[in-house]
Design a protein around this motif. Sequence first.
Motif, PDB file in Angstrom:
ATOM      1  N   THR A 197      20.097  61.793  19.221  1.00 21.79           N
ATOM      2  CA  THR A 197      20.712  60.760  18.402  1.00 21.79           C
ATOM      3  C   THR A 197      21.704  61.413  17.443  1.00 21.79           C
ATOM      4  OG1 THR A 197      18.719  59.402  18.532  1.00 21.79           O
ATOM      5  CG2 THR A 197      20.218  58.946  16.704  1.00 21.79           C
ATOM      6  N   LEU A 198      22.807  60.731  17.173  1.00 19.20           N
ATOM      7  CA  LEU A 198      23.858  61.254  16.294  1.00 19.20           C
ATOM      8  C   LEU A 198      23.618  60.773  14.863  1.00 19.20           C
ATOM      9  CD1 LEU A 198      26.936  60.543  18.600  1.00 19.20           C
ATOM     10  CD2 LEU A 198      25.795  62.730  18.249  1.00 19.20           C
ATOM     11  N   VAL A 199      23.357  61.711  13.980  1.00 18.25           N
ATOM     12  CA  VAL A 199      23.076  61.402  12.574  1.00 18.25           C
ATOM     13  C   VAL A 199      24.247  61.857  11.715  1.00 18.25           C
ATOM     14  CG1 VAL A 199      21.534  61.853  10.615  1.00 18.25           C
ATOM     15  CG2 VAL A 199      20.585  61.622  12.928  1.00 18.25           C
ATOM     16  N   GLY A 200      24.590  61.054  10.723  1.00 20.60           N
ATOM     17  CA  GLY A 200      25.607  61.428   9.747  1.00 20.60           C
ATOM     18  C   GLY A 200      24.998  61.513   8.371  1.00 20.60           C
ATOM     19  N   ILE A 201      25.458  62.470   7.570  1.00 23.14           N
ATOM     20  CA  ILE A 201      24.903  62.660   6.237  1.00 23.14           C
ATOM     21  C   ILE A 201      26.002  63.117   5.283  1.00 23.14           C
ATOM     22  CG2 ILE A 201      24.268  65.082   6.675  1.00 23.14           C
ATOM     23  CD1 ILE A 201      21.759  64.570   4.935  1.00 23.14           C
ATOM     24  N   GLY A 202      25.803  62.847   4.009  1.00 21.69           N
ATOM     25  CA  GLY A 202      26.715  63.348   2.984  1.00 21.69           C
ATOM     26  C   GLY A 202      27.594  62.273   2.390  1.00 21.69           C
ATOM     27  N   GLY A 203      27.206  61.773   1.222  1.00 23.26           N
ATOM     28  CA  GLY A 203      28.039  60.824   0.499  1.00 23.26           C
ATOM     29  C   GLY A 203      28.151  59.445   1.104  1.00 23.26           C
ATOM     30  N   ILE A 204      27.227  59.073   1.984  1.00 25.24           N
ATOM     31  CA  ILE A 204      27.289  57.753   2.627  1.00 25.24           C
ATOM     32  C   ILE A 204      26.823  56.682   1.649  1.00 25.24           C
ATOM     33  CG2 ILE A 204      26.402  56.306   4.495  1.00 25.24           C
ATOM     34  CD1 ILE A 204      26.133  58.821   6.189  1.00 25.24           C
ATOM     35  N   THR A 205      27.614  55.628   1.541  1.00 29.01           N
ATOM     36  CA  THR A 205      27.319  54.497   0.670  1.00 29.01           C
ATOM     37  C   THR A 205      27.556  53.212   1.444  1.00 29.01           C
ATOM     38  OG1 THR A 205      29.580  54.257  -0.161  1.00 29.01           O
ATOM     39  CG2 THR A 205      28.144  55.839  -1.321  1.00 29.01           C
ATOM     40  N   LEU A 206      27.216  52.086   0.813  1.00 21.70           N
ATOM     41  CA  LEU A 206      27.516  50.799   1.446  1.00 21.70           C
ATOM     42  C   LEU A 206      29.013  50.602   1.622  1.00 21.70           C
ATOM     43  CD1 LEU A 206      24.936  48.507  -0.397  1.00 21.70           C
ATOM     44  CD2 LEU A 206      24.930  49.112   2.039  1.00 21.70           C
ATOM     45  N   ALA A 207      29.805  51.243   0.776  1.00 21.52           N
ATOM     46  CA  ALA A 207      31.257  51.073   0.820  1.00 21.52           C
ATOM     47  C   ALA A 207      31.897  51.796   2.002  1.00 21.52           C
ATOM     48  CB  ALA A 207      31.888  51.562  -0.486  1.00 21.52           C
ATOM     49  N   ASN A 208      31.289  52.881   2.474  1.00 20.47           N
ATOM     50  CA  ASN A 208      31.923  53.628   3.570  1.00 20.47           C
ATOM     51  C   ASN A 208      31.089  53.672   4.848  1.00 20.47           C
ATOM     52  OD1 ASN A 208      29.925  55.644   3.161  1.00 20.47           O
ATOM     53  ND2 ASN A 208      31.245  56.767   1.732  1.00 20.47           N
ATOM     54  N   ALA A 209      29.917  53.046   4.832  1.00 18.83           N
ATOM     55  CA  ALA A 209      29.022  53.121   5.989  1.00 18.83           C
ATOM     56  C   ALA A 209      29.635  52.513   7.250  1.00 18.83           C
ATOM     57  CB  ALA A 209      27.695  52.438   5.670  1.00 18.83           C
ATOM     58  N   GLN A 210      30.421  51.442   7.090  1.00 14.39           N
ATOM     59  CA  GLN A 210      31.002  50.784   8.258  1.00 14.39           C
ATOM     60  C   GLN A 210      31.857  51.749   9.073  1.00 14.39           C
ATOM     61  OE1 GLN A 210      33.205  47.139   7.516  1.00 14.39           O
ATOM     62  NE2 GLN A 210      34.349  47.328   9.418  1.00 14.39           N
ATOM     63  N   GLN A 211      32.697  52.522   8.415  1.00 14.95           N
ATOM     64  CA  GLN A 211      33.563  53.433   9.159  1.00 14.95           C
ATOM     65  C   GLN A 211      32.765  54.555   9.816  1.00 14.95           C
ATOM     66  OE1 GLN A 211      36.175  56.111   6.717  1.00 14.95           O
ATOM     67  NE2 GLN A 211      35.326  54.998   4.967  1.00 14.95           N
ATOM     68  N   VAL A 212      31.649  54.926   9.219  1.00 16.42           N
ATOM     69  CA  VAL A 212      30.789  55.946   9.825  1.00 16.42           C
ATOM     70  C   VAL A 212      30.162  55.404  11.115  1.00 16.42           C
ATOM     71  CG1 VAL A 212      28.759  57.409   9.486  1.00 16.42           C
ATOM     72  CG2 VAL A 212      30.308  56.962   7.575  1.00 16.42           C
ATOM     73  N   ILE A 213      29.661  54.189  11.056  1.00 13.05           N
ATOM     74  CA  ILE A 213      29.061  53.560  12.240  1.00 13.05           C
ATOM     75  C   ILE A 213      30.105  53.389  13.340  1.00 13.05           C
ATOM     76  CG2 ILE A 213      27.852  51.519  13.103  1.00 13.05           C
ATOM     77  CD1 ILE A 213      26.964  51.068  10.122  1.00 13.05           C
ATOM     78  N   GLN A 214      31.275  52.894  12.966  1.00 10.57           N
ATOM     79  CA  GLN A 214      32.318  52.655  13.958  1.00 10.57           C
ATOM     80  C   GLN A 214      32.882  53.948  14.537  1.00 10.57           C
ATOM     81  OE1 GLN A 214      34.838  50.010  11.575  1.00 10.57           O
ATOM     82  NE2 GLN A 214      34.040  48.229  12.684  1.00 10.57           N
ATOM     83  N   ALA A 215      32.670  55.071  13.845  1.00  7.94           N
ATOM     84  CA  ALA A 215      33.097  56.369  14.372  1.00  7.94           C
ATOM     85  C   ALA A 215      32.141  56.884  15.442  1.00  7.94           C
ATOM     86  CB  ALA A 215      33.202  57.380  13.235  1.00  7.94           C
ATOM     87  N   GLY A 216      30.966  56.245  15.554  1.00  6.00           N
ATOM     88  CA  GLY A 216      30.013  56.640  16.586  1.00  6.00           C
ATOM     89  C   GLY A 216      28.693  57.164  16.064  1.00  6.00           C
ATOM     90  N   CYS A 217      28.510  57.160  14.757  1.00  6.36           N
ATOM     91  CA  CYS A 217      27.240  57.596  14.177  1.00  6.36           C
ATOM     92  C   CYS A 217      26.149  56.573  14.488  1.00  6.36           C
ATOM     93  CB  CYS A 217      27.395  57.763  12.668  1.00  6.36           C
ATOM     94  SG  CYS A 217      25.879  58.261  11.814  1.00  6.36           S
TER      95      CYS A 217
END
Length: 250
Positions: A197-217
């Motif tokens: 599974t692809l996990v992302g970490i570091g400074g994730i907030t509700l304000a930027n989570a959408q772009q992280v998910i859409q990037a494939g996280c």
Amino acid sequence: MSNREEKDAAIMDTKPTVKSTTLNTPRFPVGLYGINPDWDDFERLYQAIEQACQAGLPVLQWRRKHLSEEQALDQATQILALCRRYGTLLMINDDWRLALTIGADGVHLGRDDEDVATVRQALNQHTLTEPFFIGVSCYNRLDLAQQAVQDGVDYFAFGALFSSTVKPEAVNAPLELFAQARNYFTQAELTAAQRPTLVGIGGITLANAQQVIQAGCESLAVISGLFEQDDIGATTRQFIDLFNQYYVKQ
């Protein structure tokens, strides 16, 4: 024995249900992955984690760097019982021996921890009736992610995706790494159930989570963006709703 300890003792043998994998389902759960802050006040920490678990937190990573062996065992045992009560999986940061001792659901390994092969060898000496997840940090390096695939880990984490107050010195990991990792999976002809599974970490907030998910996280590892908020329960639900809205299985 306190009321909390009596309740915990009654449910310690109950593990959360891990959904069986299909061709389109990664081994390690997708969604929100909470990591506790390293507060000195254990009671405050316990209550914050309980708020997140009550709100549906799927996975918690217990991360405490500066405890004695006795304190580590006592606190991790209490947190495990709390997670069991609400059906939250519990990962232990760094200390795979502690994870095995208390019966946690897995361990997260960083670059300064023992390698995956050592942990696998230890696991082979235990009779495990439930999955034991192994996750690793890959920072901003695709080569480490490729090695993690070869090692058969259940997830690997890229980060820091954004500036982090927890680790301000952490290297920056571009969001493009998720697409690069997915391309590697495709080239290796791995199904979702066969690859980490692809996990992302570091400074994730509700304000930027959408772009992280859409990037494939596929899993959002969040510390301050979850536990430093005024309403931890509401924030947990917002992260989960946001993930469910934008996550697309690939």
